[in-house]
Design a protein around this motif. Sequence first.
Motif, PDB file in Angstrom:
ATOM      1  N   ARG A 201       0.824  -1.200   0.000  1.00 15.22           N
ATOM      2  CA  ARG A 201       0.000   0.000   0.000  1.00 15.22           C
ATOM      3  C   ARG A 201       0.868   1.265   0.000  1.00 15.22           C
ATOM      4  O   ARG A 201       0.486   2.297  -0.552  1.00 15.22           O
ATOM      5  CB  ARG A 201      -0.899   0.008   1.239  1.00 15.22           C
ATOM      6  CG  ARG A 201      -2.080   0.959   1.125  1.00 15.22           C
ATOM      7  CD  ARG A 201      -2.689   1.302   2.478  1.00 15.22           C
ATOM      8  NE  ARG A 201      -3.020   0.149   3.282  1.00 15.22           N
ATOM      9  CZ  ARG A 201      -4.214  -0.462   3.277  1.00 15.22           C
ATOM     10  NH1 ARG A 201      -5.158  -0.026   2.507  1.00 15.22           N
ATOM     11  NH2 ARG A 201      -4.432  -1.502   4.058  1.00 15.22           N
ATOM     12  N   SER A 226       1.288  -6.839  -2.139  1.00 15.40           N
ATOM     13  CA  SER A 226       0.470  -7.236  -0.997  1.00 15.40           C
ATOM     14  C   SER A 226      -0.995  -7.189  -1.420  1.00 15.40           C
ATOM     15  O   SER A 226      -1.344  -6.617  -2.451  1.00 15.40           O
ATOM     16  CB  SER A 226       0.688  -6.281   0.174  1.00 15.40           C
ATOM     17  OG  SER A 226       0.079  -5.031  -0.135  1.00 15.40           O
ATOM     18  N   THR A 244      -3.444 -16.190   0.907  1.00 19.64           N
ATOM     19  CA  THR A 244      -4.493 -16.453  -0.064  1.00 19.64           C
ATOM     20  C   THR A 244      -4.088 -16.000  -1.453  1.00 19.64           C
ATOM     21  O   THR A 244      -4.912 -15.867  -2.333  1.00 19.64           O
ATOM     22  CB  THR A 244      -5.784 -15.742   0.372  1.00 19.64           C
ATOM     23  OG1 THR A 244      -5.479 -14.369   0.598  1.00 19.64           O
ATOM     24  CG2 THR A 244      -6.313 -16.327   1.651  1.00 19.64           C
ATOM     25  N   SER A 259       3.693  -3.669   5.288  1.00 17.04           N
ATOM     26  CA  SER A 259       3.837  -3.638   6.754  1.00 17.04           C
ATOM     27  C   SER A 259       4.256  -4.974   7.333  1.00 17.04           C
ATOM     28  O   SER A 259       4.931  -5.036   8.359  1.00 17.04           O
ATOM     29  CB  SER A 259       2.518  -3.189   7.388  1.00 17.04           C
ATOM     30  OG  SER A 259       1.484  -4.111   7.079  1.00 17.04           O
ATOM     31  N   ASN A 278      10.838   0.357   4.453  1.00 21.53           N
ATOM     32  CA  ASN A 278       9.604   0.884   5.025  1.00 21.53           C
ATOM     33  C   ASN A 278       9.954   2.112   5.845  1.00 21.53           C
ATOM     34  O   ASN A 278      10.986   2.157   6.502  1.00 21.53           O
ATOM     35  CB  ASN A 278       8.957  -0.190   5.922  1.00 21.53           C
ATOM     36  CG  ASN A 278       7.506   0.120   6.220  1.00 21.53           C
ATOM     37  OD1 ASN A 278       7.180   1.192   6.725  1.00 21.53           O
ATOM     38  ND2 ASN A 278       6.632  -0.819   5.902  1.00 21.53           N
TER      39      ASN A 278
HETATM   40  C1  LIG Z   1      -8.577 -13.670   5.016  1.00 23.23           C
HETATM   41  C2  LIG Z   1      -7.468 -12.717   4.699  1.00 23.23           C
HETATM   42  C3  LIG Z   1      -6.520 -13.091   3.774  1.00 23.23           C
HETATM   43  C4  LIG Z   1      -5.489 -12.227   3.445  1.00 23.23           C
HETATM   44  N1  LIG Z   1      -4.564 -12.645   2.528  1.00 23.23           N
HETATM   45  C5  LIG Z   1      -3.543 -11.821   2.228  1.00 23.23           C
HETATM   46  C6  LIG Z   1      -2.533 -12.215   1.290  1.00 23.23           C
HETATM   47  O1  LIG Z   1      -2.581 -13.301   0.699  1.00 23.23           O
HETATM   48  N2  LIG Z   1      -1.514 -11.354   1.046  1.00 23.23           N
HETATM   49  C7  LIG Z   1      -1.415 -10.131   1.663  1.00 23.23           C
HETATM   50  O2  LIG Z   1      -0.459  -9.403   1.392  1.00 23.23           O
HETATM   51  N3  LIG Z   1      -2.356  -9.744   2.540  1.00 23.23           N
HETATM   52  C8  LIG Z   1      -3.412 -10.551   2.829  1.00 23.23           C
HETATM   53  N4  LIG Z   1      -4.366 -10.114   3.707  1.00 23.23           N
HETATM   54  C9  LIG Z   1      -4.325  -8.700   4.167  1.00 23.23           C
HETATM   55  C10 LIG Z   1      -3.371  -8.424   5.298  1.00 23.23           C
HETATM   56  O3  LIG Z   1      -4.026  -8.694   6.527  1.00 23.23           O
HETATM   57  C11 LIG Z   1      -2.928  -6.943   5.268  1.00 23.23           C
HETATM   58  O4  LIG Z   1      -4.063  -6.106   5.310  1.00 23.23           O
HETATM   59  C12 LIG Z   1      -2.130  -6.563   4.019  1.00 23.23           C
HETATM   60  O5  LIG Z   1      -1.079  -7.501   3.808  1.00 23.23           O
HETATM   61  C13 LIG Z   1      -1.544  -5.188   4.180  1.00 23.23           C
HETATM   62  O6  LIG Z   1      -0.877  -4.784   3.011  1.00 23.23           O
HETATM   63  P1  LIG Z   1       0.278  -3.691   3.066  1.00 23.23           P
HETATM   64  O7  LIG Z   1       1.358  -4.157   3.948  1.00 23.23           O
HETATM   65  O8  LIG Z   1       0.641  -3.345   1.661  1.00 23.23           O
HETATM   66  O9  LIG Z   1      -0.493  -2.409   3.649  1.00 23.23           O
HETATM   67  P2  LIG Z   1      -0.346  -1.690   5.046  1.00 23.23           P
HETATM   68  O10 LIG Z   1      -0.499  -2.632   6.163  1.00 23.23           O
HETATM   69  O11 LIG Z   1      -1.221  -0.504   4.967  1.00 23.23           O
HETATM   70  O12 LIG Z   1       1.168  -1.230   5.056  1.00 23.23           O
HETATM   71  C14 LIG Z   1       1.692  -0.235   4.233  1.00 23.23           C
HETATM   72  C15 LIG Z   1       3.119   0.014   4.689  1.00 23.23           C
HETATM   73  O13 LIG Z   1       3.744   0.938   3.823  1.00 23.23           O
HETATM   74  C16 LIG Z   1       4.575   1.780   4.581  1.00 23.23           C
HETATM   75  N5  LIG Z   1       4.744   3.020   3.819  1.00 23.23           N
HETATM   76  C17 LIG Z   1       3.809   3.941   3.482  1.00 23.23           C
HETATM   77  N6  LIG Z   1       4.348   4.929   2.762  1.00 23.23           N
HETATM   78  C18 LIG Z   1       5.663   4.639   2.627  1.00 23.23           C
HETATM   79  C19 LIG Z   1       6.765   5.298   1.994  1.00 23.23           C
HETATM   80  N7  LIG Z   1       6.596   6.441   1.320  1.00 23.23           N
HETATM   81  N8  LIG Z   1       7.974   4.729   2.093  1.00 23.23           N
HETATM   82  C20 LIG Z   1       8.154   3.567   2.768  1.00 23.23           C
HETATM   83  N9  LIG Z   1       7.159   2.906   3.389  1.00 23.23           N
HETATM   84  C21 LIG Z   1       5.934   3.442   3.307  1.00 23.23           C
HETATM   85  C22 LIG Z   1       3.834   1.977   5.881  1.00 23.23           C
HETATM   86  O14 LIG Z   1       4.748   2.338   6.927  1.00 23.23           O
HETATM   87  C23 LIG Z   1       3.215   0.601   6.098  1.00 23.23           C
HETATM   88  O15 LIG Z   1       4.042  -0.243   6.893  1.00 23.23           O
HETATM   89  C24 LIG Z   1      -5.402 -10.960   4.060  1.00 23.23           C
HETATM   90  C25 LIG Z   1      -6.351 -10.592   5.001  1.00 23.23           C
HETATM   91  C26 LIG Z   1      -7.385 -11.458   5.314  1.00 23.23           C
HETATM   92  C27 LIG Z   1      -8.406 -11.025   6.321  1.00 23.23           C
END
Ligand SMILES: Cc1cc2nc3c(=O)[nH]c(=O)nc-3n(C[C@H](O)[C@H](O)[C@H](O)COP(=O)(O)OP(=O)(O)OC[C@H]3O[C@@H](n4cnc5c(N)ncnc54)[C@H](O)[C@@H]3O)c2cc1C
Lengths: 308, 250
Positions: A201, A226, A244, A259, A278
């Motif tokens: 994200r 992600s 998944t 994250s 990050n």
């Molecule tokens: C049933 C179920 C299944 C799921 N299956 C999966 C799966 O298969 N795969 C998966 O990935 N997730 C899955 N999820 C979702 C998972 O729980 C998380 O919500 C998801 O992985 C979060 O994605 P993220 O880390 O990209 O986003 P976030 O958690 O929002 O993290 C974003 C990160 O980016 C960092 N960031 C922001 N801006 C910058 C910048 N400019 N420079 C550096 N860092 C920055 C932030 O500090 C933060 O740590 C599932 C959830 C459920 C409920």
Amino acid sequence: MSILVIAEHHNGQLAGSTAHVVAAAQAIGGDIDILVAGENVSGVAESAAKLAGVGKIKVADDSVYAHQLAEPTAELIAGLADDYSHVLAAASTQGKNVMPRVAALKDVAALSEVIGVESPDTFLRPIYAGNAIATVQSSDALKVLTVRTTAFDAVEATGSAGVEAIDATVDNTLSQFVDEELASSDRPELGSARVVVSGGRGMGNGENFKLLDGIADKLGAAIGASRAAVDAGFVPNDMQVGQTGKIVAPELYIAVGISGAIQHLAGMKDAKVIVAINKDEEAPIFQVADYGLVGDLFEVLPELESKL
Amino acid sequence: MKVLVAVKRVIDYNVKIRVKPDHSDVDLTNVKMAMNPFCEIAVEEAVRLKERGVASEVVAVTIGPKAAQEQLRTALALGADRAIHVETDDKVESLTAAKLLKRVVDDEQPGLTILGKQSIDTDNNQTGQMLAALAGMGQGTFASEVQVEGDRVQVTREIDGGLQTVSLKLPAVITTDLRLNEPRYAKLPDIMKAKKKPIDVKHPDDLGVAVASSLSVLKVESPAERQGGTKVASVDELVDKLKNEAKVIA
Ligand SMILES: Cc1cc2nc3c(=O)[nH]c(=O)nc-3n(C[C@H](O)[C@H](O)[C@H](O)COP(=O)(O)OP(=O)(O)OC[C@H]3O[C@@H](n4cnc5c(N)ncnc54)[C@H](O)[C@@H]3O)c2cc1C
Ligand SMILES: Nc1ncnc2c1ncn2[C@@H]1O[C@H](COP(=O)(O)O)[C@@H](O)[C@H]1O
């Protein structure tokens, strides 16, 4: 023991995963046959015949198997299964679609995502998003398994198995293929790439994923994502890594703006080396990273690209 | 058309699990439980089909202990009309769940049965496919779009290479992927109303299905811990370490 491995193939090409499934079959031990089901699949059968340690390639070439829909494919496999003690396929979306259907038709249990073979009836598989590993024994005469390909090294292409056409036409009145939208990319396949660079994200939008391109080019890497990045529409669903999504185990995994939720870790924590970039030094991804770099990805990525 | 949705009670997806010291299983004492996230998506899809006038009734079903009625109440609060509880304290493997659901399908004759693609506890990803096989129906697994048209349903499926669309004859079975919809939250008045909706309790015996499994779990262990946590101070240091320490880039 006699084992039937279901070949995976796309567009007339044998998928790399099949060689890993044959390796799992070898770990079980016994005679190994491969089933190639599809339409116009003689090329696939030829490639499958080269896999080491395989006895026979059975080919069911018919338009009813054209898109390997679950209904006819499972019926075909169930019809052949009585000659075997085990039926194995890759734990891909294809294998997971078809194999439980086969198991139910044969009134036996199925085991998904097998990562280890302890004996011909006892297997290891991850549960709870890989936060526990279960050792499971099956008392069924027929074992139906999907295999996590990253857990077994591919067999080589040094074999020369015999190829035999089988006449096993079935009817399919339940389902029809409508269309397919397949992602095309010059990059290596996510599941088998030596290096994977994934964005989360934190990438902000789909356009910014281009920042990963230069790095992926230099490292010969596949690009992953992600779930949050996929859900936000930055990139398509086939790039999702995790519980998944796809399971990857590359030599090097670079997580950018991710994250480190357990569901994401489930898909990549078997990478040999993990790098996390990050801006939040508390992000859980750093706990599993071999090399964590705290910083803004918009500054780090261009610098990294220039220094590789 | 009636829609049947199967919901499962599982550990909340945010909980970090612990393996029991005797390695017999995962420790679930005092752990927060919830509806499997994929089942929430299944309920939401069924309710939307009803809101669009495609479905006439939504029936939720669960197989599990008494406490699983909490998840049925959640489904009822989200818009299901009534619920069926197949009560058992035994561990139910996917094949048994599919056999029990097949019996419920026989009784209820739904046009569509919607399940989650995967339980986040066992990570099996099997029950929907098994139910479809037992019921002699077509299956639209890992669905990210569902469209009912006359006596068929068109399902867009998330597959490894991208998306695939299939058309199934009704009645059919669908399993949900994450992007099918975004489930709503239950509102307080709906939670109150749900308390009055009927839950029909049955037992596996009534359905003529033995809750036995050919699978036995011999042991449950924690995976190997990663030794992470090292930070680097700069891009230069990162590149140097990757080249000279980890030797993963040239
Ligand atoms: C049933 C179920 C299944 C799921 N299956 C999966 C799966 O298969 N795969 C998966 O990935 N997730 C899955 N999820 C979702 C998972 O729980 C998380 O919500 C998801 O992985 C979060 O994605 P993220 O880390 O990209 O986003 P976030 O958690 O929002 O993290 C974003 C990160 O980016 C960092 N960031 C922001 N801006 C910058 C910048 N400019 N420079 C550096 N860092 C920055 C932030 O500090 C933060 O740590 C599932 C959830 C459920 C409920
Ligand atoms: N005990 C159960 N009760 C109700 N539904 C279940 C049960 N077990 C599995 N299911 C359904 O099957 C889906 C897939 O589960 P599984 O095959 O166990 O991964 C779940 O999301 C539920 O919709």
